[in-house]
Design an enzyme around this catalytic site. Structure first.
Site, PDB file in Angstrom:
ATOM      1  N   ARG A 124       0.814  -1.237   0.000  1.00 27.31           N
ATOM      2  CA  ARG A 124       0.000   0.000   0.000  1.00 27.31           C
ATOM      3  C   ARG A 124       0.839   1.275   0.000  1.00 27.31           C
ATOM      4  NH1 ARG A 124      -3.600  -3.015   3.423  1.00 27.31           N
ATOM      5  NH2 ARG A 124      -5.221  -3.857   2.082  1.00 27.31           N
ATOM      6  N   LYS A 146       3.912  11.566 -11.491  1.00 22.83           N
ATOM      7  CA  LYS A 146       3.033  10.758 -12.347  1.00 22.83           C
ATOM      8  C   LYS A 146       3.735   9.433 -12.606  1.00 22.83           C
ATOM      9  CE  LYS A 146       0.366  14.079 -15.052  1.00 22.83           C
ATOM     10  NZ  LYS A 146       0.149  14.607 -16.419  1.00 22.83           N
ATOM     11  N   GLU A 188      11.227  17.829 -25.066  1.00 15.92           N
ATOM     12  CA  GLU A 188      10.551  18.200 -23.810  1.00 15.92           C
ATOM     13  C   GLU A 188      11.200  19.441 -23.179  1.00 15.92           C
ATOM     14  OE1 GLU A 188       7.750  16.764 -22.961  1.00 15.92           O
ATOM     15  OE2 GLU A 188       7.792  14.613 -23.388  1.00 15.92           O
ATOM     16  N   LYS A 231       8.942  22.987 -14.132  1.00 20.01           N
ATOM     17  CA  LYS A 231       8.042  21.861 -13.824  1.00 20.01           C
ATOM     18  C   LYS A 231       7.684  21.868 -12.336  1.00 20.01           C
ATOM     19  CE  LYS A 231       6.599  17.257 -14.516  1.00 20.01           C
ATOM     20  NZ  LYS A 231       6.594  16.029 -15.273  1.00 20.01           N
ATOM     21  N   GLU A 241      -3.274  17.918 -11.655  1.00 15.02           N
ATOM     22  CA  GLU A 241      -3.665  18.340 -13.004  1.00 15.02           C
ATOM     23  C   GLU A 241      -5.132  18.753 -13.107  1.00 15.02           C
ATOM     24  OE1 GLU A 241      -1.616  16.252 -16.231  1.00 15.02           O
ATOM     25  OE2 GLU A 241      -3.416  16.508 -17.428  1.00 15.02           O
ATOM     26  N   ARG A 245      -1.257  22.260 -14.726  1.00 14.67           N
ATOM     27  CA  ARG A 245      -0.350  21.136 -15.021  1.00 14.67           C
ATOM     28  C   ARG A 245      -0.618  20.567 -16.416  1.00 14.67           C
ATOM     29  NH1 ARG A 245       2.065  16.248 -11.326  1.00 14.67           N
ATOM     30  NH2 ARG A 245       3.255  15.338 -13.031  1.00 14.67           N
ATOM     31  N   ASN A 249       1.374  19.104 -21.147  1.00 17.84           N
ATOM     32  CA  ASN A 249       1.030  18.147 -22.198  1.00 17.84           C
ATOM     33  C   ASN A 249       0.988  18.786 -23.579  1.00 17.84           C
ATOM     34  OD1 ASN A 249       0.704  16.000 -20.357  1.00 17.84           O
ATOM     35  ND2 ASN A 249      -1.301  16.794 -19.789  1.00 17.84           N
ATOM     36  N   HIS A 252       1.182  16.638 -26.659  1.00 21.08           N
ATOM     37  CA  HIS A 252       1.084  15.228 -26.268  1.00 21.08           C
ATOM     38  C   HIS A 252      -0.171  14.538 -26.784  1.00 21.08           C
ATOM     39  CE1 HIS A 252       4.501  16.302 -23.871  1.00 21.08           C
ATOM     40  NE2 HIS A 252       4.572  15.138 -23.285  1.00 21.08           N
ATOM     41  N   HIS A 256       0.702  11.339 -28.617  1.00 23.91           N
ATOM     42  CA  HIS A 256       0.287  10.015 -28.136  1.00 23.91           C
ATOM     43  C   HIS A 256      -0.428   9.233 -29.236  1.00 23.91           C
ATOM     44  CE1 HIS A 256       0.313  10.987 -23.531  1.00 23.91           C
ATOM     45  NE2 HIS A 256       1.513  10.831 -24.034  1.00 23.91           N
ATOM     46  N   HIS A 270       9.020   8.533 -27.694  1.00 26.09           N
ATOM     47  CA  HIS A 270       8.020   9.441 -27.127  1.00 26.09           C
ATOM     48  C   HIS A 270       8.332  10.908 -27.487  1.00 26.09           C
ATOM     49  CE1 HIS A 270       5.193  11.106 -24.235  1.00 26.09           C
ATOM     50  NE2 HIS A 270       6.174  11.798 -23.687  1.00 26.09           N
TER      51      HIS A 270
HETATM   52  P1  NAD Z   1      13.368   4.964 -21.829  1.00 25.67           P
HETATM   53  O1  NAD Z   1      13.228   4.864 -20.389  1.00 25.67           O
HETATM   54  O2  NAD Z   1      12.841   3.874 -22.680  1.00 25.67           O
HETATM   55  O3  NAD Z   1      14.911   5.148 -22.175  1.00 25.67           O
HETATM   56  C1  NAD Z   1      15.301   5.254 -23.521  1.00 25.67           C
HETATM   57  C2  NAD Z   1      16.409   4.256 -23.871  1.00 25.67           C
HETATM   58  O4  NAD Z   1      17.650   4.745 -23.373  1.00 25.67           O
HETATM   59  C3  NAD Z   1      16.237   2.867 -23.284  1.00 25.67           C
HETATM   60  O5  NAD Z   1      16.670   1.933 -24.230  1.00 25.67           O
HETATM   61  C4  NAD Z   1      17.196   2.872 -22.091  1.00 25.67           C
HETATM   62  O6  NAD Z   1      17.662   1.579 -21.790  1.00 25.67           O
HETATM   63  C5  NAD Z   1      18.290   3.735 -22.604  1.00 25.67           C
HETATM   64  N1  NAD Z   1      19.061   4.462 -21.587  1.00 25.67           N
HETATM   65  C6  NAD Z   1      18.566   5.119 -20.510  1.00 25.67           C
HETATM   66  N2  NAD Z   1      19.539   5.816 -19.920  1.00 25.67           N
HETATM   67  C7  NAD Z   1      20.673   5.582 -20.612  1.00 25.67           C
HETATM   68  C8  NAD Z   1      21.991   6.045 -20.491  1.00 25.67           C
HETATM   69  N3  NAD Z   1      22.348   6.950 -19.593  1.00 25.67           N
HETATM   70  N4  NAD Z   1      22.914   5.580 -21.366  1.00 25.67           N
HETATM   71  C9  NAD Z   1      22.552   4.702 -22.365  1.00 25.67           C
HETATM   72  N5  NAD Z   1      21.304   4.254 -22.542  1.00 25.67           N
HETATM   73  C10 NAD Z   1      20.380   4.702 -21.674  1.00 25.67           C
HETATM   74  O7  NAD Z   1      12.706   6.315 -22.421  1.00 25.67           O
HETATM   75  P2  NAD Z   1      12.581   7.822 -21.915  1.00 25.67           P
HETATM   76  O8  NAD Z   1      12.567   8.636 -23.135  1.00 25.67           O
HETATM   77  O9  NAD Z   1      13.528   8.139 -20.837  1.00 25.67           O
HETATM   78  O10 NAD Z   1      11.149   7.848 -21.236  1.00 25.67           O
HETATM   79  C11 NAD Z   1       9.984   7.679 -22.010  1.00 25.67           C
HETATM   80  C12 NAD Z   1       8.858   7.321 -21.084  1.00 25.67           C
HETATM   81  O11 NAD Z   1       8.642   8.357 -20.159  1.00 25.67           O
HETATM   82  C13 NAD Z   1       7.535   7.099 -21.798  1.00 25.67           C
HETATM   83  O12 NAD Z   1       6.964   5.902 -21.356  1.00 25.67           O
HETATM   84  C14 NAD Z   1       6.690   8.276 -21.363  1.00 25.67           C
HETATM   85  O13 NAD Z   1       5.325   7.964 -21.303  1.00 25.67           O
HETATM   86  C15 NAD Z   1       7.243   8.541 -20.012  1.00 25.67           C
HETATM   87  N6  NAD Z   1       6.993   9.897 -19.517  1.00 25.67           N
HETATM   88  C16 NAD Z   1       6.465  10.031 -18.290  1.00 25.67           C
HETATM   89  C17 NAD Z   1       6.262  11.278 -17.761  1.00 25.67           C
HETATM   90  C18 NAD Z   1       5.754  11.415 -16.354  1.00 25.67           C
HETATM   91  O14 NAD Z   1       5.444  12.531 -15.953  1.00 25.67           O
HETATM   92  N7  NAD Z   1       5.709  10.361 -15.582  1.00 25.67           N
HETATM   93  C19 NAD Z   1       6.570  12.414 -18.502  1.00 25.67           C
HETATM   94  C20 NAD Z   1       7.100  12.253 -19.778  1.00 25.67           C
HETATM   95  C21 NAD Z   1       7.318  10.983 -20.276  1.00 25.67           C
HETATM   96  N1  GLY Z   2       4.650  15.183 -18.311  1.00 22.75           N
HETATM   97  C1  GLY Z   2       3.418  15.741 -17.900  1.00 22.75           C
HETATM   98  C2  GLY Z   2       3.288  15.935 -16.425  1.00 22.75           C
HETATM   99  O1  GLY Z   2       4.134  15.582 -15.656  1.00 22.75           O
HETATM  100  O2  GLY Z   2       2.304  16.432 -15.995  1.00 22.75           O
END
Ligand code: NAD
Ligand code: GLY
Length: 374
Positions: A124, A146, A188, A231, A241, A245, A249, A252, A256, A270
């Site tokens: 939990r 998030k 971003e 942020k 949000e 907030r 997006n 996005h 998406h 992404h």
């Molecule tokens: P990811 O986590 O898939 O990383 C991208 C690639 O880089 C992967 O293959 C990973 O193994 C590799 N990698 C990571 N760090 C590395 C490093 N230092 N050196 C070499 N390789 C490395 O992708 P991302 O772009 O970091 O994240 C995308 C995700 O984030 C999506 O799922 C998206 O929905 C999410 N997201 C979430 C929020 C939120 O607020 N929670 C906001 C924006 C995006």
């Molecule tokens: N990436 C959108 C948010 O964190 O709200």
């Protein structure tokens, strides 16, 4: 390089973002303070484990946390599923964790999102720490709480708001990040200039972007710090949000849809989808008479100059189906009473939310983009 600290102010759930090159090596003691001297559990992916896990373990060992267990997930968007979440929860439980156990997410947004979600539901609610290693996760996903996974119905549709206790941004980890991933994260960074800070956009568009993408330490530190500050300010004012907030997006809803149409199979990143989505959101703003046509032109020219995609055709040569894309957009989380809330702009630095946009205008923007008419 010294540490720059940005604070996310959320009352009892406030936390620091520590930013600097080599931050992982410096953060051991701070992490041990949060875990109360008990061993945390690291969650990472196979790529990141091979490069950055030893450094984190050494830092933790230096603070008295030896032999910290690590759970290594497959890399990539395909990991944000129920199946991987279930396996992750089972693996954490198999380690005999207690309520006081802290999870550490070491990796990009995929690892941060699934680890944060697992932390929110295990026993939990466990505490967790974010150590983002991609530019995208350092400027965006690791901050704000998030967390979640994707489903066949769309992206991030199952999840929870669960704030980390600490974010450790080691900008040095970007040295090993492939250039395509750096660029995707850069989309971003630009977003913050477009929604809140026109001077930041100007700075990026007149040389700072090239310095950041080339890996200049001071450019990285500044871009991450400015992004995190904006942020943190937005999340501090609207954690769930209900208002501003949503501005985060920008691009996005369109983005998406492209990701969903490609089945989240890694062909489109992404940030790349967000880059194209941003151009479409700006185009929609122009067509609604909100924004001068020069602004999207400037942003498009800048994206092209740094090597980011600006049209659906740049994302894939495949035939894009306009109805399918519009269908994905109506399943977005920003749909209320069947109507999509769009993030639109009156110019660089000023974004706002708008409901009730004429669906015919939206269709025209998507259809023209898909046909290469934008
Ligand atoms: P990811 O986590 O898939 O990383 C991208 C690639 O880089 C992967 O293959 C990973 O193994 C590799 N990698 C990571 N760090 C590395 C490093 N230092 N050196 C070499 N390789 C490395 O992708 P991302 O772009 O970091 O994240 C995308 C995700 O984030 C999506 O799922 C998206 O929905 C999410 N997201 C979430 C929020 C939120 O607020 N929670 C906001 C924006 C995006
Ligand atoms: N990436 C959108 C948010 O964190 O709200």
């Amino acid at each position: 390089m010294t540490t720059e600290t940005v604070r996310v102010e959320l009352g009892a759930r406030s936390y620091d973002i520590l930013i600097g090159a080599g931050e992982t090596a410096r953060a051991g003691a701070r992490i041990a303070e949060i875990t109360g001297g008990r061993p945390p559990v690291i969650v990472t992916d196979a790529n990141v484990a091979a490069i950055h896990l030893p450094g984190l373990r050494a830092s933790l060992a230096g603070a008295g946390l030896s032999d910290v267990p690590a759970i290594v997930l497959p890399a990539g968007e395909g990991t944000k599923t129920f199946a991987h979440l279930e396996r992750l929860c089972e693996d954490v439980l198999a380690l005999g964790v207690e309520r006081s156990t802290v999870l550490i997410a070491l990796g990009g947004g995929v690892i941060g999102d699934i680890t944060g979600f697992a932390a929110s539901i295990l026993l939990r609610g466990l505490d967790f720490i974010q150590i983002p290693t991609t530019l995208l996760s350092q400027v965006d996903s690791s901050v704000g709480g998030k967390t979640g996974i994707n489903t066949a119905w769309g992206k991030n549709l199952v999840g929870a708001f669960h704030q980390p206790r600490l974010v450790v941004v080691d900008t040095g980890t970007l040295d090993t990040l492939p250039k395509r991933e750096v660029l995707a994260g850069y989309a971003e960074v630009v977003k913050y200039g477009l929604i809140r800070d026109p001077a930041f956009f100007d700075e990026l568009a007149t040389g700072e972007a090239e310095r950041l993408i080339a890996g200049e330490p001071e450019a990285r530190r500044r871009a991450v710090a400015v992004s995190c500050r904006i942020k943190a300010e937005i999340v501090g004012a609207d954690e769930r949000e209900n208002a501003d907030r949503a501005l985060l997006n920008l691009g996005h809803t369109f983005g998406h849809a492209f990701e969903a149409a490609m089945g989240y199979d890694g062909r489109v990143l992404h940030g790349e989808a967000v880059a194209v989505g941003t151009i479409l959101a700006l185009d929609l703003s122009v067509r609604l008479g909100l924004c001068p046509a020069d602004d999207p032109a400037r942003v498009r020219a800048h994206f092209r100059a740094v090597g980011l995609p600006t049209t659906p055709g740049d994302l894939s040569n495949a035939e894009w189906d306009v109805d399918e894309l519009l269908g994905h957009m109506t399943r977005d989380k920003k749909v209320k009473d069947g109507r999509i809330t769009f993030i639109l702009t009156r110019g660089v630095g000023t974004a706002h939310t708008q409901r009730g946009v004429d669906p015919a205008r939206v269709r025209a923007v998507v259809a023209d983009a898909v046909a290469g008419r934008v």
